[in-house]
Design an enzyme around this catalytic site. Sequence first.
Site, short mmCIF file in Angstrom:
data_model
loop_
_atom_site.label_atom_id
_atom_site.label_comp_id
_atom_site.label_asym_id
_atom_site.label_seq_id
_atom_site.Cartn_x
_atom_site.Cartn_y
_atom_site.Cartn_z
N SER A 1 0.93 -1.15 0.06
CA SER A 1 0.18 -0.08 -0.16
C SER A 1 1.09 1.21 -0.02
CB SER A 1 -0.97 -0.18 1.17
OG SER A 1 -0.25 -0.20 2.30
N HIS B 1 -1.90 -8.70 2.00
CA HIS B 1 -1.72 -7.79 2.72
C HIS B 1 -2.66 -7.26 3.72
CE1 HIS B 1 0.28 -3.96 3.34
NE2 HIS B 1 -0.11 -3.21 2.37
N HIS C 1 6.69 -13.09 8.89
CA HIS C 1 6.56 -11.72 8.44
C HIS C 1 7.58 -11.55 7.49
CE1 HIS C 1 6.89 -7.46 8.25
NE2 HIS C 1 5.50 -7.26 8.53
N ARG D 1 3.50 -4.53 17.22
CA ARG D 1 2.10 -3.95 16.96
C ARG D 1 1.09 -5.10 17.44
NH1 ARG D 1 1.79 -3.37 10.47
NH2 ARG D 1 2.96 -5.25 10.73
N ASP E 1 -1.65 -9.28 12.43
CA ASP E 1 -2.94 -9.65 12.07
C ASP E 1 -3.40 -10.86 12.97
OD1 ASP E 1 -3.10 -8.31 9.88
OD2 ASP E 1 -1.69 -9.32 8.76
#
Length: 438
Positions: free
Chosen positions: A240, A270, A318, A327, A373
């Site tokens: 992105s 993504h 990742h 995160r 995620d």
Amino acid sequence: MALKETLRQKIDEFRPRTTRLAKEFGKVKIDEVTIEQCIGGARDIRCLVTDISYLDPQEGIRFRGKTIPETFASLPKAPGSDYPTVESFWYFLLTGEVPSQAQVDAVLAEWKTRQEVPPYVFDTIRTLPRDSHPMAMLSVGITAMQRDSKFAALYNSGAFNKLTAWETVYEDASDIVARIPVIAAFIYNLKYQGDRQVAIDPTLDMGANFAQMIGQGEAYKDVARMYFILHSDHESGNVSAHTTHLVHSALSDPYYAYAAGLNGLAGPLHGRANQEVLDWTIKFQEKYCKDREPTKELITKALWDTLNSGQVIPGYGHAVLRKTDPRYISQREFCLKHLPEDPLFKLVSMIFEVAPGVLTEHGKTKNPWPNVDAQSGVIQWHYGVKEWDYYTVLFGVGRALGCMANLTWDRGLGYAIERPKSVTTPMLEEWAAQGGRR
């Protein structure tokens, strides 16, 4: 000093640094490219520049040099909250400076004048079939606003100046970050709440306003603040951010550029990954933990059953990180404080305790640790936002902050159009036989 004037001073001070690097040190080699990287998506090729954030494989993301805990600790907090406002974070991303409360208040006031979405944007979104994906609606909404782009108007006026063009990028970027949560809330209510729209409250910050507009209570205000900040930026190479940068490098305005970035974010490799992780976790819970508490023994066996059947454990691994995603940790800490007894969180927490060891023993993953995620969908589910095809829209609201901060600096420093050089497969085969390009 107003945010834009502070930014003007910083860009003017910074520009000679990049000019000198290109002019005096342009031939200095900083990396080599392998055939594996050439074929494998340009992984780890150091050919992008950003000072907004940096992703260290061991340490994780740093925003303007600060870790996530340092960022949350240093920025001014929303009234009565443990979390900063998104507005204070925006100031920080643009300038690299921790704002005073007065500077945050100035950004809050500025965003109030910018957040009024033109009615034609909502009219345009309404023309789409109601079963359109919410990310398609968000992309259409951003593209529709292009007619009001100040950058495009400047370019078309014939008065385009490379040294000052960033100012209109800043205007477009600020409009986008102020308006995108309003558009996102409109889409949520249009698709999932029978088109019952909730008006903006001019007294609230962005995160609190978003929570109210989608019908959430006080507790969700911090969820929104945390979520948008955590998902804002992850250096320049992700799809992105890179897409947004690439499109704008052709001097397409920020609306065109970010609509393109959103279309990349919608991909399952993504931004849509959080939706797929939650789907897997709920099915996992139904199969293994429907009527019993998750234990280490139970989860260990279940994960091995999953891997031995040829499936993966989504949310783990990742492209860059080689440790637990900070995160993830930040969201885990929120869950431990606010929803420790949530059954789905308890399952995710137990998977976190067990999965790295199982994956390490399995030996087929470079990084056995969870990414963002693995946790994010559970929080949304707990607070009743269960329409998981909407989760990528939430990601898109946050990612606008990093992408728009980067675009402003891209134009401030006059970065060139991006144009890598391609090679052919026979060339690669020849160089492979020679042991390298000669």
